[in-house]
Write a protein that holds these residues in place. Structure first.
Motif, PDB file in Angstrom:
ATOM      1  N   ARG A  42       0.833  -1.212   0.000  1.00  0.00           N
ATOM      2  CA  ARG A  42       0.000   0.000   0.000  1.00  0.00           C
ATOM      3  C   ARG A  42       0.864   1.258   0.000  1.00  0.00           C
ATOM      4  NH1 ARG A  42      -4.276   1.745  -1.112  1.00  0.00           N
ATOM      5  NH2 ARG A  42      -5.426   2.296   0.754  1.00  0.00           N
TER       6      ARG A  42
ATOM      7  N   TRP B 111      -1.575   5.238  -6.441  1.00  0.00           N
ATOM      8  CA  TRP B 111      -2.551   4.537  -7.272  1.00  0.00           C
ATOM      9  C   TRP B 111      -3.882   4.528  -6.517  1.00  0.00           C
ATOM     10  CZ3 TRP B 111      -1.148   0.807 -11.485  1.00  0.00           C
ATOM     11  CH2 TRP B 111       0.195   0.909 -11.872  1.00  0.00           C
ATOM     12  N   GLU B 112      -4.990   4.462  -7.260  1.00  0.00           N
ATOM     13  CA  GLU B 112      -6.322   4.391  -6.650  1.00  0.00           C
ATOM     14  C   GLU B 112      -6.671   2.932  -6.341  1.00  0.00           C
ATOM     15  OE1 GLU B 112      -8.456   6.804  -5.762  1.00  0.00           O
ATOM     16  OE2 GLU B 112      -6.945   8.295  -6.324  1.00  0.00           O
ATOM     17  N   LEU B 113      -7.147   2.715  -5.126  1.00  0.00           N
ATOM     18  CA  LEU B 113      -7.538   1.370  -4.711  1.00  0.00           C
ATOM     19  C   LEU B 113      -8.929   1.042  -5.254  1.00  0.00           C
ATOM     20  CD1 LEU B 113      -6.755  -1.086  -2.863  1.00  0.00           C
ATOM     21  CD2 LEU B 113      -8.100   0.034  -1.069  1.00  0.00           C
ATOM     22  N   ASN B 114      -9.085  -0.138  -5.815  1.00  0.00           N
ATOM     23  CA  ASN B 114     -10.391  -0.619  -6.262  1.00  0.00           C
ATOM     24  C   ASN B 114     -10.983  -1.533  -5.191  1.00  0.00           C
ATOM     25  OD1 ASN B 114     -10.232   0.643  -8.815  1.00  0.00           O
ATOM     26  ND2 ASN B 114      -9.080  -1.073  -9.671  1.00  0.00           N
TER      27      ASN B 114
ATOM     28  N   VAL C  96      -5.486  -2.081  -7.984  1.00  0.00           N
ATOM     29  CA  VAL C  96      -5.302  -0.630  -8.054  1.00  0.00           C
ATOM     30  C   VAL C  96      -5.338  -0.160  -9.506  1.00  0.00           C
ATOM     31  CG1 VAL C  96      -4.017  -0.372  -5.897  1.00  0.00           C
ATOM     32  CG2 VAL C  96      -2.792  -0.981  -8.000  1.00  0.00           C
TER      33      VAL C  96
ATOM     34  N   SER D 163      -6.500  -0.831 -14.639  1.00  0.00           N
ATOM     35  CA  SER D 163      -6.359  -1.448 -13.318  1.00  0.00           C
ATOM     36  C   SER D 163      -5.501  -2.706 -13.401  1.00  0.00           C
ATOM     37  CB  SER D 163      -7.734  -1.820 -12.754  1.00  0.00           C
ATOM     38  OG  SER D 163      -8.550  -0.683 -12.591  1.00  0.00           O
TER      39      SER D 163
END
Length: 358
Positions: A257, A263-266, A279, A328
């Motif tokens: 993390r 990066w954006e977490l999905n 991500v 992603s």
């Protein structure tokens, strides 16, 4: 090579391999017997199968029967088709295609909504004709942990059966109650080609394939003692190492993390199995990224859907646009992943991703 695709499959544990070897012996050995034969070699092989069954059963809730299958897909088909009757199967929008495609093919079905975090809330309306509810315990693409106990309760209230795909949970966390639970050995360091359907006591299934009537008269076909033994050994090892494995994965998760903080977490950050990091990065060409970082094994989606060219149905279900879904990646890690591997992989992936932005 760095392997970070644990949701697709896991490395075979040495203990599972060792358990399998005896039952692969050739004509001069004693392990090649048919476990359904009544002579000495058959009885010896049958004993190995039953020992494996006991070990696999130890990670399920009490009060049920383990039916060996070729994997979770067959187990899910047996659960859905073996309980066929009037009514529909309701499944979450993020279910594996083994559930959704089988439910649609077997008869009437309904799709249950999920939120942006991937959670399928149990208080949503159910169609009055629902005969079965299928909500997986841990999602294979985004790692979301579903409220399975609530769904089991909801199914009971609706006089419906509850089927749980526990493929990504079994051997890693407690598998919660259900009427039917499907698992696969190769997802927790066992061999490929073997899985199981757990059936609660008192629930009768119809056979969906005819033949010799093996496996309680429900699933015909000669069992492989070697595969069953490997499955059982992996289950025994997972039970012994569950706490240690979870602690190790927590360390890997927190480091990953940090390394992918931009990066954006999905999916949910909280209700999640931490061996799954899915991500996205705006504008990322994932196909190019995978080509540029060939010595790291990771995924652009589930292995079952890779190569289709279609955006992930799971990422679309949680509200992502196609461009977001296609930008992603999924990193999966576990027992045999080292902190150094996470750090090296992150450096390579981040460097390659940054190069696309130049």
């Amino acid at each position: 090579m760095i392997y970070l695709d644990y949701q697709a499959t896991t490395p075979l544990a040495q203990e599972a391999r060792d358990a399998m070897l005896r039952w692969l012996d050739g004509p001069d050995g004693v392990g090649f017997g048919n476990p359904h034969s009544s002579h000495k070699l058959g009885r010896s092989s049958a004993a190995a199968v039953e020992l494996a069954r006991d070990r696999v059963a130890a990670l399920f809730p009490a009060g049920g029967t383990v039916i060996f299958t070729s994997g979770a897909t067959e187990a899910i088909n047996l659960a859905i088709r073996g309980t066929a009757g009037k009514g529909a199967v309701a499944f979450s929008a993020t279910e594996h295609s083994a559930v959704s495609d089988t439910a649609r093919a077997a008869g009437k079905s309904h799709e249950l909504a999920v939120g942006e975090d991937g959670i399928c809330i149990a208080d949503q309306d159910l169609a009055t004709d629902t005969r079965m509810i299928a909500v997986m315990q841990v999602n294979n693409e985004i790692g979301t942990v579903q409220p399975t106990l609530e769904w089991h309760r909801r199914a009971k209230e609706a006089n419906a059966l509850y089927l749980c795909d526990a493929v990504q949970a079994y051997g890693k966390m407690q598998v919660t109650g259900a009427d039917l639970i499907a698992v696969s050995a190769h997802k927790f360091h066992g061999p490929k080609g073997v899985g199981a359907l757990w059936v609660r006591d008192g629930l009768e299934l119809n056979a969906v394939q005819t033949g010799g009537g093996q496996e309680h008269g429900i699933r015909s076909g000669t069992l492989s003692p070697a595969l069953c033994a490997g499955f059982g050994a992996a289950a025994k090892l997972a039970q012994e190492m569950m706490v240690q494995d979870a602690e190790h994965i927590e360390k890997l998760w927190h480091r990953a993390r940090d390394l992918f903080s931009d990066w954006e977490l999905n999916g949910s950050a909280d209700a999640r199995w931490h061996g799954n990091l899915n991500v996205r990065r705006e504008g990322l060409d994932v196909a190019r990224l995978m080509s540029d970082v060939r010595d790291v094994c990771f995924s652009a989606g589930s292995a079952c859907a890779s190569g289709s060219g279609r955006p992930s149905h799971v990422l679309r279900a949680i509200g992502l646009e196609d461009t977001q879904a296609k930008s992603s990646i999924r990193l999966g890690f576990g027992r045999y992943t080292t902190l150094e591997q996470i750090e090296e992989a992150a450096l390579k992936i981040n460097t390659a991703a940054a190069a696309q932005e130049v």
